[in-house]
Design a protein around this motif. Structure first.
Motif, PDB file in Angstrom:
ATOM      1  N   HIS A 110     -13.883 -17.297  61.444  1.00 56.67           N
ATOM      2  CA  HIS A 110     -13.031 -18.162  60.620  1.00 56.67           C
ATOM      3  C   HIS A 110     -12.856 -17.473  59.264  1.00 56.67           C
ATOM      4  CE1 HIS A 110     -14.023 -20.994  63.805  1.00 56.67           C
ATOM      5  NE2 HIS A 110     -12.970 -21.687  63.419  1.00 56.67           N
ATOM      6  N   VAL A 111     -12.215 -16.325  59.315  1.00 54.86           N
ATOM      7  CA  VAL A 111     -12.086 -15.405  58.182  1.00 54.86           C
ATOM      8  C   VAL A 111     -11.526 -16.096  56.946  1.00 54.86           C
ATOM      9  CG1 VAL A 111     -10.926 -13.294  57.409  1.00 54.86           C
ATOM     10  CG2 VAL A 111     -11.792 -13.455  59.729  1.00 54.86           C
ATOM     11  N   ARG A 112     -10.611 -17.001  57.152  1.00 54.87           N
ATOM     12  CA  ARG A 112      -9.937 -17.615  56.000  1.00 54.87           C
ATOM     13  C   ARG A 112     -10.890 -18.397  55.108  1.00 54.87           C
ATOM     14  NH1 ARG A 112      -8.377 -20.729  60.583  1.00 54.87           N
ATOM     15  NH2 ARG A 112      -8.692 -22.968  60.292  1.00 54.87           N
ATOM     16  N   TYR A 113     -12.072 -18.772  55.617  1.00 60.99           N
ATOM     17  CA  TYR A 113     -13.050 -19.505  54.816  1.00 60.99           C
ATOM     18  C   TYR A 113     -14.052 -18.597  54.121  1.00 60.99           C
ATOM     19  CZ  TYR A 113     -11.421 -23.587  57.419  1.00 60.99           C
ATOM     20  OH  TYR A 113     -10.648 -24.569  57.967  1.00 60.99           O
ATOM     21  N   LEU A 114     -14.119 -17.340  54.477  1.00 61.68           N
ATOM     22  CA  LEU A 114     -15.190 -16.464  54.002  1.00 61.68           C
ATOM     23  C   LEU A 114     -15.131 -16.181  52.505  1.00 61.68           C
ATOM     24  CD1 LEU A 114     -15.483 -13.903  56.947  1.00 61.68           C
ATOM     25  CD2 LEU A 114     -16.953 -15.867  56.447  1.00 61.68           C
ATOM     26  N   ARG A 115     -14.023 -16.476  51.864  1.00 63.67           N
ATOM     27  CA  ARG A 115     -13.915 -16.235  50.422  1.00 63.67           C
ATOM     28  C   ARG A 115     -14.730 -17.230  49.609  1.00 63.67           C
ATOM     29  NH1 ARG A 115      -7.941 -16.751  49.511  1.00 63.67           N
ATOM     30  NH2 ARG A 115      -8.035 -17.749  51.537  1.00 63.67           N
TER      31      ARG A 115
ATOM     32  N   PRO B 227     -17.060 -23.768  52.364  1.00 63.24           N
ATOM     33  CA  PRO B 227     -16.501 -23.919  53.706  1.00 63.24           C
ATOM     34  C   PRO B 227     -17.181 -23.019  54.747  1.00 63.24           C
ATOM     35  CG  PRO B 227     -14.881 -22.933  52.228  1.00 63.24           C
ATOM     36  CD  PRO B 227     -16.051 -23.327  51.398  1.00 63.24           C
ATOM     37  N   THR B 228     -17.651 -21.842  54.325  1.00 64.63           N
ATOM     38  CA  THR B 228     -18.357 -20.967  55.267  1.00 64.63           C
ATOM     39  C   THR B 228     -19.643 -21.633  55.729  1.00 64.63           C
ATOM     40  OG1 THR B 228     -17.435 -18.995  54.213  1.00 64.63           O
ATOM     41  CG2 THR B 228     -19.394 -18.685  55.572  1.00 64.63           C
ATOM     42  N   GLY B 229     -20.387 -22.206  54.784  1.00 61.80           N
ATOM     43  CA  GLY B 229     -21.620 -22.929  55.128  1.00 61.80           C
ATOM     44  C   GLY B 229     -21.338 -24.134  56.001  1.00 61.80           C
ATOM     45  N   LEU B 230     -20.247 -24.826  55.713  1.00 59.28           N
ATOM     46  CA  LEU B 230     -19.877 -25.994  56.504  1.00 59.28           C
ATOM     47  C   LEU B 230     -19.508 -25.590  57.932  1.00 59.28           C
ATOM     48  CD1 LEU B 230     -19.510 -29.058  56.400  1.00 59.28           C
ATOM     49  CD2 LEU B 230     -17.164 -28.692  55.668  1.00 59.28           C
ATOM     50  N   VAL B 231     -18.730 -24.514  58.096  1.00 58.99           N
ATOM     51  CA  VAL B 231     -18.356 -24.048  59.434  1.00 58.99           C
ATOM     52  C   VAL B 231     -19.603 -23.619  60.207  1.00 58.99           C
ATOM     53  CG1 VAL B 231     -17.115 -22.235  60.704  1.00 58.99           C
ATOM     54  CG2 VAL B 231     -15.982 -23.431  58.837  1.00 58.99           C
ATOM     55  N   PHE B 232     -20.534 -22.911  59.543  1.00 56.74           N
ATOM     56  CA  PHE B 232     -21.781 -22.514  60.202  1.00 56.74           C
ATOM     57  C   PHE B 232     -22.563 -23.748  60.650  1.00 56.74           C
ATOM     58  CE2 PHE B 232     -26.351 -21.952  60.101  1.00 56.74           C
ATOM     59  CZ  PHE B 232     -26.530 -20.871  60.948  1.00 56.74           C
ATOM     60  N   SER B 233     -22.689 -24.736  59.763  1.00 57.18           N
ATOM     61  CA  SER B 233     -23.453 -25.953  60.081  1.00 57.18           C
ATOM     62  C   SER B 233     -22.818 -26.740  61.215  1.00 57.18           C
ATOM     63  CB  SER B 233     -23.567 -26.845  58.839  1.00 57.18           C
ATOM     64  OG  SER B 233     -24.177 -26.140  57.794  1.00 57.18           O
ATOM     65  N   ILE B 234     -21.496 -26.854  61.193  1.00 56.40           N
ATOM     66  CA  ILE B 234     -20.791 -27.554  62.275  1.00 56.40           C
ATOM     67  C   ILE B 234     -21.036 -26.833  63.595  1.00 56.40           C
ATOM     68  CG2 ILE B 234     -18.511 -28.136  63.203  1.00 56.40           C
ATOM     69  CD1 ILE B 234     -17.614 -28.532  60.237  1.00 56.40           C
TER      70      ILE B 234
ATOM     71  N   ILE C 240     -18.342 -37.886  63.541  1.00 51.65           N
ATOM     72  CA  ILE C 240     -18.386 -38.837  62.419  1.00 51.65           C
ATOM     73  C   ILE C 240     -19.201 -38.271  61.256  1.00 51.65           C
ATOM     74  CG2 ILE C 240     -19.301 -41.093  61.705  1.00 51.65           C
ATOM     75  CD1 ILE C 240     -18.446 -42.095  64.542  1.00 51.65           C
ATOM     76  N   VAL C 241     -20.360 -37.691  61.562  1.00 52.92           N
ATOM     77  CA  VAL C 241     -21.197 -37.097  60.515  1.00 52.92           C
ATOM     78  C   VAL C 241     -20.445 -35.976  59.804  1.00 52.92           C
ATOM     79  CG1 VAL C 241     -23.289 -35.711  60.108  1.00 52.92           C
ATOM     80  CG2 VAL C 241     -23.401 -37.738  61.572  1.00 52.92           C
ATOM     81  N   VAL C 242     -19.808 -35.091  60.566  1.00 55.66           N
ATOM     82  CA  VAL C 242     -19.059 -33.970  59.989  1.00 55.66           C
ATOM     83  C   VAL C 242     -17.922 -34.475  59.111  1.00 55.66           C
ATOM     84  CG1 VAL C 242     -17.475 -32.065  60.559  1.00 55.66           C
ATOM     85  CG2 VAL C 242     -19.651 -32.290  61.773  1.00 55.66           C
ATOM     86  N   LEU C 243     -17.171 -35.450  59.616  1.00 51.80           N
ATOM     87  CA  LEU C 243     -16.027 -35.968  58.855  1.00 51.80           C
ATOM     88  C   LEU C 243     -16.474 -36.653  57.565  1.00 51.80           C
ATOM     89  CD1 LEU C 243     -13.967 -37.285  61.880  1.00 51.80           C
ATOM     90  CD2 LEU C 243     -13.280 -35.434  60.328  1.00 51.80           C
ATOM     91  N   LEU C 244     -17.535 -37.452  57.633  1.00 53.80           N
ATOM     92  CA  LEU C 244     -18.040 -38.115  56.420  1.00 53.80           C
ATOM     93  C   LEU C 244     -18.519 -37.077  55.410  1.00 53.80           C
ATOM     94  CD1 LEU C 244     -19.955 -41.169  57.936  1.00 53.80           C
ATOM     95  CD2 LEU C 244     -17.793 -41.210  56.666  1.00 53.80           C
ATOM     96  N   PHE C 245     -19.242 -36.062  55.877  1.00 56.29           N
ATOM     97  CA  PHE C 245     -19.738 -35.011  54.997  1.00 56.29           C
ATOM     98  C   PHE C 245     -18.576 -34.236  54.384  1.00 56.29           C
ATOM     99  CE2 PHE C 245     -21.762 -30.954  53.964  1.00 56.29           C
ATOM    100  CZ  PHE C 245     -22.863 -31.411  53.250  1.00 56.29           C
ATOM    101  N   ASP C 246     -17.596 -33.881  55.198  1.00 56.66           N
ATOM    102  CA  ASP C 246     -16.446 -33.113  54.717  1.00 56.66           C
ATOM    103  C   ASP C 246     -15.638 -33.918  53.700  1.00 56.66           C
ATOM    104  OD1 ASP C 246     -13.309 -32.023  55.577  1.00 56.66           O
ATOM    105  OD2 ASP C 246     -14.874 -30.585  55.055  1.00 56.66           O
ATOM    106  N   LEU C 247     -15.408 -35.188  53.997  1.00 57.46           N
ATOM    107  CA  LEU C 247     -14.656 -36.026  53.058  1.00 57.46           C
ATOM    108  C   LEU C 247     -15.438 -36.241  51.767  1.00 57.46           C
ATOM    109  CD1 LEU C 247     -13.136 -38.577  55.594  1.00 57.46           C
ATOM    110  CD2 LEU C 247     -11.924 -36.765  54.358  1.00 57.46           C
TER     111      LEU C 247
ATOM    112  N   GLU D 145      -9.942 -25.496  44.916  1.00 56.28           N
ATOM    113  CA  GLU D 145      -9.934 -24.034  45.033  1.00 56.28           C
ATOM    114  C   GLU D 145     -11.243 -23.484  45.624  1.00 56.28           C
ATOM    115  OE1 GLU D 145     -10.889 -25.228  40.796  1.00 56.28           O
ATOM    116  OE2 GLU D 145      -9.206 -25.602  42.131  1.00 56.28           O
ATOM    117  N   ALA D 146     -12.337 -24.256  45.558  1.00 59.95           N
ATOM    118  CA  ALA D 146     -13.616 -23.811  46.127  1.00 59.95           C
ATOM    119  C   ALA D 146     -13.648 -23.962  47.643  1.00 59.95           C
ATOM    120  CB  ALA D 146     -14.772 -24.586  45.508  1.00 59.95           C
ATOM    121  N   SER D 147     -12.706 -24.701  48.203  1.00 53.95           N
ATOM    122  CA  SER D 147     -12.663 -24.860  49.661  1.00 53.95           C
ATOM    123  C   SER D 147     -11.315 -24.408  50.234  1.00 53.95           C
ATOM    124  CB  SER D 147     -12.937 -26.318  50.038  1.00 53.95           C
ATOM    125  OG  SER D 147     -11.983 -27.165  49.447  1.00 53.95           O
ATOM    126  N   ASP D 148     -10.617 -23.597  49.458  1.00 48.95           N
ATOM    127  CA  ASP D 148      -9.285 -23.132  49.864  1.00 48.95           C
ATOM    128  C   ASP D 148      -9.360 -22.207  51.077  1.00 48.95           C
ATOM    129  OD1 ASP D 148      -6.537 -22.511  49.774  1.00 48.95           O
ATOM    130  OD2 ASP D 148      -6.947 -20.746  48.535  1.00 48.95           O
TER     131      ASP D 148
END
Length: 198
Positions: A143-148, A152-159, A71-78, A87-90
């Protein structure tokens, strides 16, 4: 009969748009199978029983922790998606290609397969060896596709760190599996339903 020669194998970089739907799904399931095999092999190499990782816990507390993190992750992501340009989270269109045309039951199957395979490797094997911090760096890196993009890279690390923390806190792999499943399921369904609205 022609002999097989490994030197004749050619590898080329393929964009997600160049894959048809069957190839995209095959790639997804093959990479998850490899993730599971590596995870089980690593656990065995550590001298542990892989089946003990999936032992059901005595208490249902893991479900509260798993659902709570989801729930925390989804609320933060949304919340982020409302204020951060797309384009910043592509991710290169990978998630959209995977989920936008799937039936809800197939999104659930994909989410279950991914959560089980990745959590067995990352929380079950790697975190046991090197801890949640370094595991989260590796998790974000694969999760290479987020590294650009750093968001999203910070979000994946935090999750990933959150998944590692709830595993330590609850003492069971089922907490991060549940959280991972719920996040992927809900985000997959959102992508699917957004496409229907367009």
């Amino acid at each position: 009969m022609r002999k097989f020669d490994i030197r004749n194998i050619k590898i080329r970089k393929v964009n997600v748009d160049q894959l048809n739907d069957k190839m995209l799904l095959a790639n997804l399931y093959v990479t998850q199978a490899l993730t599971l095999i590596i995870g089980i092999a690593w656990v065995l190499f550590q001298g542990r029983n892989p089946f003990s990782l999936l032992k059901l816990p005595q208490s249902n507390d893991f479900a509260l922790w798993g659902a709570g993190l989801a729930i925390v992750v989804l609320l933060f992501d949304l919340g982020i998606s409302r204020f951060v340009p797309e384009e910043a989270s592509d991710d290169g269109g990978v998630n959209d290609r995977i989920f936008s045309t799937r039936a809800i039951w197939h999104i659930a199957v994909i989410s279950l397969v991914v959560s089980l395979c990745e959590e067995i490797l990352f929380r079950g094997a790697i975190q046991y060896a090197i801890g949640p911090y370094w595991t989260s760096i590796i998790f974000a890196a694969i999760h290479v596709r987020y590294l650009r993009h750093w968001i999203p890279t910070g979000l994946v690390f935090s999750i990933s760190y959150g998944l590692g923390w709830i595993m330590i806190h609850t003492g069971t792999l089922w907490a991060p599996i549940l959280a991972h499943f719920l996040v992927d399921l809900v985000m997959g369904c959102i992508i699917r339903l957004r496409r229907e609205e367009k």
